[in-house]
Design an enzyme around this catalytic site. Structure first.
Site, mmCIF file in Angstrom:
data_model
loop_
_atom_site.group_PDB
_atom_site.id
_atom_site.type_symbol
_atom_site.label_atom_id
_atom_site.label_comp_id
_atom_site.label_asym_id
_atom_site.label_seq_id
_atom_site.Cartn_x
_atom_site.Cartn_y
_atom_site.Cartn_z
ATOM 1 N N ARG A 331 41.034 34.251 41.437
ATOM 2 C CA ARG A 331 42.310 34.122 40.730
ATOM 3 C C ARG A 331 42.560 32.734 40.160
ATOM 4 N NH1 ARG A 331 46.100 37.742 44.795
ATOM 5 N NH2 ARG A 331 45.202 39.709 44.122
ATOM 6 N N ARG A 436 44.233 32.211 47.841
ATOM 7 C CA ARG A 436 44.088 33.462 48.571
ATOM 8 C C ARG A 436 43.259 34.456 47.753
ATOM 9 N NH1 ARG A 436 46.344 38.111 48.255
ATOM 10 N NH2 ARG A 436 48.181 37.559 47.033
#
Lengths: 638, 261
Positions: A331, A436
């Protein structure tokens, strides 16, 4: 303040087992004599409240929503990771552990992450037993998919509604305990203060959001599972009500705040359409399994219809820059790459802040029906919001604030620096380091709630049966008075701007200076602008109505006031972390080809901030991170 | 380029649960078709606050159509004119310049109004607490693949489990019946092998609670299905009726507790 992570001795794969044996137990007959407060009813909070109720503790659970079923865990689409290795494709606890530490850019605590990977397998079992309808194959066994840059298929999912189904499982377990009388639920209650007596967390002060009543609730321990603080940015994929008030109030009562600058900017969200925008909507990153991300090679093509841009004039920049991961690059990397091409003037759509996510090739390869089966609900949602049909024209996406890896500092037992105050799920800082991985938030929330806190709370309670606190204890009365005074102050300003105005202004400052890319000058500017805005807020905000009724304007004003303090700490932490890692990208520290450059020598640590009083500089403490099982390496997805 | 719109809202205003309510006419000006319905209300509320008056209270949270919090009747239809769309996902391009829009709260005895458009849906939680679960305390589970489930049943269970608990079904029903909501949960759990041990006691307990909350009875109007933003099917009600009937036929007096030593 001393940071003791309380990591058990021994080899990493035996730490949790050993610790479970070493921890003290509370006799079954005595459990009902202990009261535990849980704030928040998302995956972590509902799972914790239900599990502790099942064990026999007296539990009180609080949420600001009208029902515990509505917490924002419900909006997670993609899935939940678990090291089941049902695909026989080389997954293991060790690999999930390794991927998570590496994905977090080597800024997470090894022991916590290993335990997370270990209990991940129990989570899936538990959820299936509750009736969570995970996707299955024709043979009746569970299906998996690869997700968010993982090279194994370890993600379990329930269509595009995995978070919803997991939350309903936890909610139903919670409601069962409510029916049995072990958990008392308080909906439409917002925590406003933490009550600390003799250095220990002993309760909370809440505001009843319907009647406005300020109430104290006392207990032997308090668990905060109140989610992340990404709404500090105003525009984010969070629910509108998500806020940082509970953790911020706890911070001001002595709980250290870990890594506040670590925020996750998710690469696949629907771009902003105008000033009226109230929130951003995520499109699951599972779409990147089949969609190809591109922008025009030449800035002058940006105004053209995507279909009119020839194949050779398109830049599939993720595939070009990261050939081995391509469109599935993690991400933080995908988000920065999108920002980069837009900064170069090659962005598409309103304001040039967007990139294409194109399914043309996937539709040609698999057929429209297959794509519809996989992503139908997401395509529908996209069309509902944008009025564009993604089967015919590529989606437009842009990064948006999605998650905060930072949060209250906790030790291995999930206890903060205030004894008796535990912090679970996104509200703590513990498992994801500086970035994350996809499908890991659901895993962590449920791990903390189902499989960690039920053990560690007993260990604390067994050694800490404090005397009963009287309702008129001076510290209780002081916390109530502080809450009332604060609300009265907000109502008394009577200025000319709405709370939303200030929230939006704060968001602009944070997005500009503490967003996808940060630098010293920008952060210093933000650290000057935020206090100025805050001063204006307290002089110019207008909060209508009274404190004794349902008053959404007062609720918002209180949250915005806290975000304006929290936002400052985010910038301060970002300024002090003089390296780039994961979601924290400092422009001064990058490689020649623009990748994040860590400084392991000086920054392989957690920064935990201690509050020292109004108007005083907070103190930055450090917990050194030891990497004994995973070798520090440059994170490469090329 | 689409043009901004001016609209006239007729909004239900009610100070609290005990006060009398009534419609208030409010102008909504310069509304972009790209706004969501709730963003339109945000814009209106900003102006009301600047005037020092009380903004319209309404429930909302995720604004992605999944949490089930938003709850308003728009021009006589729960969640408004667009099929399979919650109010938060409804966009102003569904309206045109000059439109008059009526906005009311859910209307049902079991969902008392708390303020303006905000209602109390606690009855739904109490129905779930009465039996809408599988008793599987943490730690008791076997391996997840130990119990294969036919894909068809898993898919049907998922269809029913997609319910967001918003209450539009109750608001749409002329009898304010909660049958679609309750039957969705009865179906979700009753279609799965894990849900079999409690299948009949579950439906009996949930229906008893539903009746205690004073929801109306089902007379097969089908308005609930039409209003449901998640397309929950009436078939679930038929399934629940079958289970309820069977559950009543096989009901036996509770056996005295045998847990002693």
């Amino acid at each position: 303040m001393e940071l003791n992570a309380n990591i058990p001795d021994g080899p990493i794969e035996q730490k949790w087992d050993k610790h479970r044996f070493d921890m003290k137990l509370v006799n079954p007959a005595n459990k009902r004599k202990y009261k535990v407060i849980v704030v928040g009813s998302g995956l972590a909070g509902a799972a914790a409240a239900a599990s502790m109720g099942e064990l026999g503790y007296e539990v009180e659970c609080f949420c600001y929503q009208d029902s515990p079923r509505r917490a924002h865990s419900i909006a997670a689409q993609g899935g939940i990771n678990a090291a089941k290795n049902y695909r026989n494709d080389g997954d293991s606890v060790q690999r999930l552990f390794y991927d998570t530490v590496k994905g977090g850019d080597f800024r997470a605590r090894e022991a916590n992450v290993y335990r997370l990977a270990q209990v991940s397998v129990n989570i899936i079992d538990q959820c299936v037993a509750q009736g969570v309808p995970f996707a299955r194959e024709y043979g009746g066994l569970l299906d998996n998919r690869s997700f968010g840059g993982a090279q194994v298929s370890r993600t379990f999912y329930a269509r595009g509604q995995t978070g919803q189904q997991l939350l309903l499982g936890a909610y139903q377990a919670l409601e069962r305990q409510i029916g049995l009388g072990t958990v008392k639920m308080h909906t439409r209650h917002e925590m406003q203060e933490l009550i600390v007596i003799d250095g220990k967390a002993r309760g909370i002060v809440t505001r009843d959001m319907v009647t406005g009543e300020i109430e104290s609730h006392l207990a032997d321990a308090v668990c905060l599972a109140t989610g992340g603080y990404g709404n500090a940015f105003y525009l984010a994929t969070y629910a509108k009500g998500c806020n940082g008030t509970a953790i911020w109030r706890a911070y001001k009562k002595g709980a250290a705040f870990g890594n506040p600058c670590y925020t996750q900017i998710h690469p696949t969200c629907i771009p902003v359409t105008g000033d009226h925008q109230s929130k951003l909507t995520l499109m699951s990153e599972s779409l990147r399994n089949d969609g190809r991300v591109w922008v025009p090679k030449k800035a002058e093509d940006c105004g053209k219809k995507p279909g009119d841009i020839k194949e050779e004039d398109r830049d599939y920049y993720l595939e070009r820059k990261y050939p081995s991961y391509g469109n599935l690059a993690p991400r933080d990397i995908s988000s920065r790459a999108a920002k980069q091409v837009c900064d170069e003037g090659r962005g598409v759509g309103p304001g040039g802040r967007g990139v294409y996510l194109d399914f043309k090739d996937a539709i040609a390869r698999l057929g429209k029906a297959k794509i519809e089966e996989k992503y139908g609900n997401l395509f529908e949602m996209y069309e509902r919001i944008t009025d564009e049909n993604p089967y015919a024209t590529p989606m437009r996406i842009y990064p948006a604030v999605h998650y905060t890896m930072g949060g209250l500092w906790v030790d291995y037992n999930l206890m903060s620096t205030v004894p008796g105050l535990f912090v679970l799920g996104e509200a703590n800082f513990s498992d994801h380091g500086a970035n994350r991985l996809g499908a890991s938030a659901l895993m962590q929330g449920l791990a903390d709630g189902y499989f960690v806190i039920p053990y560690t709370i007993g260990n604390y309670l067994a050694a800490n049966k404090g005397a009963k606190v009287a309702a008129d204890h001076p510290d209780v009365k002081a916390a109530e008075a502080a809450t009332k005074e604060r609300n009265a102050r907000l109502l008394a300003v009577n200025g000319k701007e709405t709370p939303t105005y200030f929230h939006r202004e704060l968001g602009k400052i944070l997005w500009e200076h503490c967003g996808m890319a940060r630098n010293e000058a920008g952060l210093k500017k933000a650290l000057q602008l935020i206090p100025e805005l805050r001063a204006r807020f307290w002089k110019e905000v207008r909060v209508v109505g009274t404190g004794d009724e349902l008053n959404q304007s007062l609720e918002l004003a209180g949250r915005v006031a806290d975000f304006m303090e929290l936002g400052e700490l985010m910038c301060l932490d970002a300024l002090e972390r003089r390296e780039s890692c994961g979601g924290h990208f400092r422009e001064e520290w990058q490689t020649e080809d623009g990748e994040a450059q860590r400084d392991d020598e000086n920054f392989a640590h957690v920064a935990a901030w201690e509050y020292t009083g109004e108007g005083k500089a907070p103190i930055r403490h450090v917990e050194a991170l030891a990497f004994e099982n995973v070798h520090l390496a440059t994170r490469s997805y090329k | 380029m689409s043009h901004d719109m001016n609209l006239t809202l007729q909004v239900w205003r009610q100070k609290n649960a005990k006060a009398e309510g009534g419609f208030q006419t409010i102008k909504a000006q310069a509304i972009s078709p790209d706004m969501s319905f709730l963003e339109m209300l945000d814009v209106v509320n900003e102006e009301i606050i600047k005037d020092g008056k009380d903004p319209i209270a309404f429930d909302h949270d995720c604004r992605e159509g999944i949490c089930g919090t938003c709850s308003m009747v728009i021009n006589g239809r729960p969640h408004g004119p667009k099929e399979r769309t919650t109010a938060c996902q409804l966009h102003m391009r569904s309206f045109k310049d000059g439109d008059a829009i009526a906005i009311e709260p859910w209307r049902a005895k079991a969902f008392p109004v708390q303020k303006d458009l905000v209602v109390d849906r606690g009855a739904f939680d109490r129905i779930i607490a009465a039996g809408g679960f599988i008793s599987a305390p943490t730690g008791t589970a076997q391996d997840a693949n130990g119990l294969p489930i036919a894909k068809e049943n898993a898919d049907l269970a998922m269809d029913a489990a997609a319910c967001i608990g918003c209450g539009a079904c109750v608001a749409a029903c002329p009898n304010a019946s909660a049958m679609l909501f309750v039957s969705a949960k009865v179906s979700h759990l009753g279609l799965l092998p894990q849900g079999q041990p409690e299948r009949f006691i579950r439906v009996r307990d949930m229906v008893a609670q539903m009746d205690a909350e004073e929801f109306g009875t089902c007379t097969n109007h089908g308005e609930c299905e039409a209003a449901c933003p998640k397309g929950i099917s009436l078939e679930n009600i038929a399934r629940m009726n079958r289970d309820y009937l069977k559950g009543k036929l096989i009901e036996r007096p509770a056996v005295a507790g045998g847990g002693g030593v």
